[in-house]
Design a protein around this motif. Structure first.
Motif, PDB file in Angstrom:
ATOM      1  N   ARG A  66      19.978  36.581  39.188  1.00 29.09           N
ATOM      2  CA  ARG A  66      18.695  36.133  38.643  1.00 29.09           C
ATOM      3  C   ARG A  66      17.807  37.340  38.318  1.00 29.09           C
ATOM      4  O   ARG A  66      17.138  37.358  37.287  1.00 29.09           O
ATOM      5  CB  ARG A  66      18.003  35.199  39.635  1.00 29.09           C
ATOM      6  N   GLU A  67      17.812  38.333  39.209  1.00 24.72           N
ATOM      7  CA  GLU A  67      17.042  39.559  38.935  1.00 24.72           C
ATOM      8  C   GLU A  67      17.555  40.242  37.672  1.00 24.72           C
ATOM      9  O   GLU A  67      16.769  40.751  36.858  1.00 24.72           O
ATOM     10  CB  GLU A  67      17.172  40.522  40.124  1.00 24.72           C
ATOM     11  N   ARG A  68      18.893  40.240  37.495  1.00 20.03           N
ATOM     12  CA  ARG A  68      19.459  40.886  36.319  1.00 20.03           C
ATOM     13  C   ARG A  68      19.115  40.108  35.055  1.00 20.03           C
ATOM     14  O   ARG A  68      18.833  40.703  34.003  1.00 20.03           O
ATOM     15  CB  ARG A  68      20.976  41.008  36.484  1.00 20.03           C
ATOM     16  N   VAL A  71      30.173  40.733  39.159  1.00 23.13           N
ATOM     17  CA  VAL A  71      31.049  40.169  38.125  1.00 23.13           C
ATOM     18  C   VAL A  71      30.287  39.183  37.241  1.00 23.13           C
ATOM     19  O   VAL A  71      30.427  39.193  36.021  1.00 23.13           O
ATOM     20  CB  VAL A  71      32.265  39.470  38.770  1.00 23.13           C
ATOM     21  N   ALA A  72      29.480  38.322  37.873  1.00 23.81           N
ATOM     22  CA  ALA A  72      28.797  37.258  37.130  1.00 23.81           C
ATOM     23  C   ALA A  72      27.664  37.818  36.279  1.00 23.81           C
ATOM     24  O   ALA A  72      26.951  38.738  36.684  1.00 23.81           O
ATOM     25  CB  ALA A  72      28.257  36.221  38.109  1.00 23.81           C
ATOM     26  N   GLN A  73      27.519  37.250  35.099  1.00 24.39           N
ATOM     27  CA  GLN A  73      26.442  37.641  34.199  1.00 24.39           C
ATOM     28  C   GLN A  73      25.287  36.646  34.222  1.00 24.39           C
ATOM     29  O   GLN A  73      24.166  36.994  33.879  1.00 24.39           O
ATOM     30  CB  GLN A  73      26.985  37.749  32.757  1.00 24.39           C
ATOM     31  N   THR A  74      25.579  35.413  34.608  1.00 19.78           N
ATOM     32  CA  THR A  74      24.560  34.367  34.646  1.00 19.78           C
ATOM     33  C   THR A  74      24.624  33.653  35.999  1.00 19.78           C
ATOM     34  O   THR A  74      25.624  33.743  36.720  1.00 19.78           O
ATOM     35  CB  THR A  74      24.777  33.340  33.519  1.00 19.78           C
ATOM     36  N   GLN A  75      23.556  32.913  36.321  1.00 17.54           N
ATOM     37  CA  GLN A  75      23.537  32.159  37.571  1.00 17.54           C
ATOM     38  C   GLN A  75      24.586  31.049  37.567  1.00 17.54           C
ATOM     39  O   GLN A  75      25.164  30.739  38.603  1.00 17.54           O
ATOM     40  CB  GLN A  75      22.147  31.556  37.790  1.00 17.54           C
TER      41      GLN A  75
END
Length: 380
Positions: free
Chosen positions: A210-212, A289-293
């Motif tokens: 979420r911060e990213r 690894v994840a780009q989205t929540q």
């Protein structure tokens, strides 16, 4: 469908397919998850328990007592994995989980049998897992009855039609830790481990992602905060929240579901911290690894599937194929469930939980180091 409706729908459908194709990792998780569910449910979701670890304390040491032990093994339900030297030793084996059942044969077993009296043997069972306990209890009673019938028939044949005056064998059964075999005693302690893993993994992964997504993590990077300080600052609040949730589950389980806590609560909380290291490490790895929540949630759920089905949370590990039993050894929750059920239901301490504590420590350190290294690399 009218031409006008098709003209409106087709661009939207095409746009969504483009979004799906452009996110290959989420697409891969969506296809891998059903496959993993199918394999786990097909092989692990079974309560047909075989080869239950059995500890034997044979004080008779005669052909008659060996025949009784062989009857338990021949049934396929039990496998003799431990030989106890005393009743206290047998109790320790069951406490530590190295045996799930115990057979105690007294010194007078053969003498009573040959003298025409009822020979007694004691069968004790770990009732902390009701699914295993109920099956094993029924099997032990049936084995005793079959062996008694066989001996009675042999005695009648030798006496040429005489009448047997007593039941040759009586296997007295006793269930430890959970005499009523209540399912709440099995599930409530296990929920502590599952809730800890879900909360620590999901909250850590989603919070960092979420911060990213918001771009605020870049603002933290340009501050004088060092990477390890950022990592600790991000995961420590979730660790404390997870521990408070652990206490909440224990309180509700004790007062609402009447599950007793027979062991040391500080010891349980201390080992819970070791388990939290593993869960936080998994959450950090997912965040790299994840780009989205949404992707973080799917990856978290993917890691939870093996934990639910292969750790002994619901289905007994002894009922799984050997390959899945091997895989279960690489799941931290497998070891924590032994700890939490052992402390809550059996009241055991550090001497009986040494292997689990060492395993959880290794898992925690390795996962945190790997996750921190990848996280720092993403920050650089």
């Amino acid at each position: 469908m009218s031409n006008g409706m098709a003209a409106h729908l087709l661009p939207i459908i095409r746009k969504e397919f483009i979004h799906i194709i452009r996110d290959p990792r989420t697409l891969a998780v969506m296809f891998v998850m059903p496959l993993l569910q199918l394999i786990l449910l097909g092989y692990a979701a079974t309560s047909d328990v075989r080869n239950v670890p059995l500890a034997v304390y044979d004080q008779s040491r005669t052909p008659q007592s060996r025949r009784l032990v062989e009857a338990f093994v021949a049934s396929g339900q039990f496998a003799v994995t431990q030989v106890a030297t005393s009743e206290q030793d047998l109790a320790r084996l069951v406490d530590s989980g190295r045996a799930q059942a115990g057979l105690i044969i007294p010194p007078s077993y053969a003498t009573d049998l040959l003298g025409g009296r009822t020979a007694q043997a004691a069968f004790v069972l770990d009732g902390s897992d009701p699914s295993v306990a109920s099956t094993s209890l029924s099997a032990a009673r049936l084995i005793g009855q079959v062996e008694a019938t066989t001996i009675q028939q042999q005695n009648l044949a030798r006496r040429a039609g005489g009448v047997a005056l007593a039941t040759p064998i009586e296997v007295r059964t006793r269930v430890w830790y959970n005499p009523d075999m209540a399912s709440a005693y099995f599930m409530v302690p296990a929920l502590i481990g599952m809730i800890l893993q879900i909360q620590a993994t999901l909250l850590t992964a989603s919070a960092i992602v979420r911060e990213r997504e918001r771009g605020t993590i870049e603002q933290l990077i340009v501050t004088p905060i060092r990477p390890w300080e950022l990592i600790v600052g991000k995961i420590l609040p979730f660790a404390l929240v997870a521990l408070l949730i652990t206490v909440e589950v224990l309180v509700i389980g004790t007062f609402w579901f009447k599950v007793p806590i027979r062991g040391s609560l500080p010891l349980l909380l201390g080992i819970s911290c070791l388990f939290l290291l593993s869960s936080l490490g998994i959450g950090l790895l997912i965040s790299t690894v994840a780009q989205t929540q949404q992707e973080a949630f799917l990856l978290t759920f993917l890691t939870l599937l093996p934990s639910v089905f292969l750790s002994g949370f619901i289905y007994p590990i002894a009922a799984m194929p050997l390959a899945l039993q091997f895989v279960s050894g690489f799941i931290p929750l497998t070891y924590f469930l032994v700890v939490v059920r052992g402390i809550v239901l059996k009241g055991i301490g550090i001497p009986d939980l040494g292997n689990q504590i060492v395993a959880l420590t290794i898992f925690g350190i390795v996962l945190i180091i790997l996750a921190s290294a990848r996280f720092r690399k993403r920050l650089d």
